[in-house]
Enzyme design. Structure first.
Site, PDB file in Angstrom:
ATOM      1  N   PRO A 163     -16.738 113.078 105.715  1.00 16.91           N
ATOM      2  CA  PRO A 163     -18.332 111.495 107.185  1.00 16.91           C
ATOM      3  C   PRO A 163     -18.600 112.568 105.909  1.00 16.91           C
ATOM      4  O   PRO A 163     -19.672 112.615 106.184  1.00 16.91           O
ATOM      5  CB  PRO A 163     -17.191 112.477 107.114  1.00 16.91           C
ATOM      6  CG  PRO A 163     -16.575 113.490 105.249  1.00 16.91           C
ATOM      7  CD  PRO A 163     -15.623 115.442 105.669  1.00 16.91           C
TER       8      PRO A 163
ATOM      9  N   THR B 273     -18.693 106.651  97.946  1.00 19.53           N
ATOM     10  CA  THR B 273     -17.462 105.653  98.416  1.00 19.53           C
ATOM     11  C   THR B 273     -15.640 106.683  98.624  1.00 19.53           C
ATOM     12  O   THR B 273     -15.533 107.592  97.559  1.00 19.53           O
ATOM     13  CB  THR B 273     -17.321 104.961  97.507  1.00 19.53           C
ATOM     14  OG1 THR B 273     -18.758 103.984  97.673  1.00 19.53           O
ATOM     15  CG2 THR B 273     -16.119 104.047  97.452  1.00 19.53           C
TER      16      THR B 273
ATOM     17  N   PHE C  87     -18.681 109.195  94.254  1.00 22.42           N
ATOM     18  CA  PHE C  87     -17.602 108.413  94.022  1.00 22.42           C
ATOM     19  C   PHE C  87     -16.612 109.888  94.074  1.00 22.42           C
ATOM     20  O   PHE C  87     -16.636 110.761  94.134  1.00 22.42           O
ATOM     21  CB  PHE C  87     -16.666 108.303  93.255  1.00 22.42           C
ATOM     22  CG  PHE C  87     -17.469 107.105  92.808  1.00 22.42           C
ATOM     23  CD1 PHE C  87     -17.005 105.618  93.640  1.00 22.42           C
ATOM     24  CD2 PHE C  87     -18.357 106.266  91.607  1.00 22.42           C
ATOM     25  CE1 PHE C  87     -17.216 103.896  93.402  1.00 22.42           C
ATOM     26  CE2 PHE C  87     -19.251 105.852  91.291  1.00 22.42           C
ATOM     27  CZ  PHE C  87     -18.109 103.994  92.624  1.00 22.42           C
ATOM     28  N   LYS C  88     -15.776 109.813  95.804  1.00 23.80           N
ATOM     29  CA  LYS C  88     -15.580 111.039  96.850  1.00 23.80           C
ATOM     30  C   LYS C  88     -13.692 110.730  96.246  1.00 23.80           C
ATOM     31  O   LYS C  88     -12.862 110.488  96.678  1.00 23.80           O
ATOM     32  CB  LYS C  88     -15.626 110.462  98.037  1.00 23.80           C
ATOM     33  CG  LYS C  88     -15.129 112.213  98.899  1.00 23.80           C
ATOM     34  CD  LYS C  88     -15.695 112.173 100.502  1.00 23.80           C
ATOM     35  CE  LYS C  88     -15.809 113.333 101.294  1.00 23.80           C
ATOM     36  NZ  LYS C  88     -15.745 112.541 102.985  1.00 23.80           N
ATOM     37  N   ILE C  89     -13.804 112.349  95.675  1.00 21.24           N
ATOM     38  CA  ILE C  89     -12.618 112.451  94.728  1.00 21.24           C
ATOM     39  C   ILE C  89     -11.884 114.171  96.024  1.00 21.24           C
ATOM     40  O   ILE C  89     -12.791 115.407  95.326  1.00 21.24           O
ATOM     41  CB  ILE C  89     -12.510 112.788  93.168  1.00 21.24           C
ATOM     42  CG1 ILE C  89     -13.314 111.200  93.107  1.00 21.24           C
ATOM     43  CG2 ILE C  89     -11.318 112.955  93.158  1.00 21.24           C
ATOM     44  CD1 ILE C  89     -13.450 111.243  91.663  1.00 21.24           C
TER      45      ILE C  89
END
Length: 405
Positions: A33, A164, A200-202
């Protein structure tokens, strides 16, 4: 041009998906989440200012006055992000920031009626994707379109940033991560989503951290996830990651069932919870040495965790914890809980770091400093996200083409 759909293709597999484990973190970059019912921004409790795009201090959060409860008290020190799931109660705890992920896409397709269904259906009806020659490229295109369409809807519904998820199958490919982010950003540009509303989720592999460094140099904001060691947090800080997310409860769970991790052993020897100790060290490192990164504590399990983290930039709190805070009056000088900021930039300046911790982090030093807890938990997180992304593409392959395409 995308075609409109008369009947939602996702519905064909909704029953089978509902039987699976599609629960997904929705608000607050997590995560980790997300809203999928009648979404209302009407607030029946004091508003929780969790917008990661806010430049103001968390201590200046303007909660609605009138309720002297613990939720108000803690929100004066950290920005509280509701940890919500599909079909949760968004009237009581409206999300202020959000994450769009492969798990969310599975949830949307597995539910009979959500306000995000059309976003997925329009992606599956996109003619530019449908015209691609190979199945692999076609499904990848559908995936990108769907995640961006849902992200675009979320941007309209929450005041903060939308994170994202970047395909975790690229977690060990720096160039692949960068290309994927550029592709997603191009799609966001097409639907007029401002860059400053996006993260941006990395995954925090070395390759992911390097990708974050290069993306941040372009002005693209990144969100590092699966951070379970000081080395990862420090390397991500040096890379200039906008948000660094630490999973407090997961480290605690690992420590209960395993041994042999030097970092965890050191925390326990000092009488500290390993997850809380990692947040403290990372926060002090970031603030002592002037890095721009914001720190997010996730997997917070109870009120005591939250009280121990007061001052950290963001806390992702489960709804049951938020409800307990809301229902509890804030009593001055409470013997059980003390509403005192535990983490401050001022105290960070006095925190001591060893020479080993102050290195310029590279791939070798990161690998040698990560203990078994961070290695195992990072690997498990990447594998889990990668499997979810694969499931989304497999699902899209089964329900495409839609009836009227």
């Amino acid at each position: 041009m995308p075609l409109s759909l008369q009947s939602p293709p996702c519905a064909t597999l909704s029953a089978s998906i509902r039987k699976g484990r599609w629960k997904t973190l929705a608000a607050g970059f997590s995560v980790t989440p997300l809203p999928a019912v009648n979404f209302s921004l009407r607030r029946s409790i004091p508003r929780i200012l969790a917008s990661a795009s806010s430049s103001s201090s968390p201590a200046s959060s303007s909660l609605e006055a009138g309720e002297n409860n613990e939720l108000n008290a803690v929100s004066a020190f950290s920005e509280i992000v509701p940890d919500t799931v599909v079909f949760d109660d968004f009237e009581r705890f409206p999300p202020t920031a959000a994450t769009v992920s492969s798990a969310l896409l599975l949830g949307i397709c597995g539910l009979p009626d959500t306000i995000f269904r059309n976003a997925v259906d329009m992606a599956l009806a996109d003619s530019s994707c449908a015209g691609l020659e190979t199945t692999e490229s076609r499904l990848s295109c559908f995936f990108n379109k769907a995640i961006v369409n849902v992200g675009g809807d979320l941007v309209k519904l929450v005041p903060g940033r939308v994170s994202t998820e970047v395909d975790a199958r690229l977690a060990y490919d720096t160039n692949g991560i960068i290309r994927k982010v550029h592709d997603l950003l191009r799609l966001y540009n097409e639907i007029d989503v401002p860059h400053d509303r996006l993260l941006f989720k990395i995954p925090a592999t070395w390759q992911g951290i390097e990708a974050a460094r290069l993306l941040e140099s372009e002005g693209i904001q990144t969100h590092m996830t699966f951070v379970y060691s000081f080395a990862q947090a420090a390397a991500a800080s040096q890379a200039g990651a906008s948000v660094i997310q630490i999973f407090v409860g997961r480290l605690r769970d690992w420590a209960r069932n395993h041994s042999g991790d030097t970092e965890i052993k050191s925390a326990i020897k000092s009488g500290e919870d390993p997850g809380l100790a990692l947040v403290k060290r990372s926060y002090n490192y970031i603030h002592k040495y002037g890095y721009k990164s914001k720190l997010m504590a996730a997997a917070v399990r109870n009120k005591q965790d939250l009280f121990s983290l007061l001052g950290v930039d963001y806390v992702i709190a489960p709804l049951k914890v938020l409800q307990s805070l809301k229902d509890s009056p804030a009593i001055p000088d409470d013997e059980k809980y003390s509403f005192v900021r535990k983490l401050t930039p001022e105290t960070a300046t006095h925190y001591h770091f060893t020479n080993k911790e102050l290195v310029k982090w590279d791939q070798l030093s990161l690998a040698s400093s990560m203990g078994p807890a961070s290695v195992e938990l990072l690997s498990a997180g990447v594998e889990g996200y990668a499997n979810q992304a694969k499931r989304v593409e497999e699902l899209f392959g089964k329900i495409w083409p839609p009836p009227n395409v």
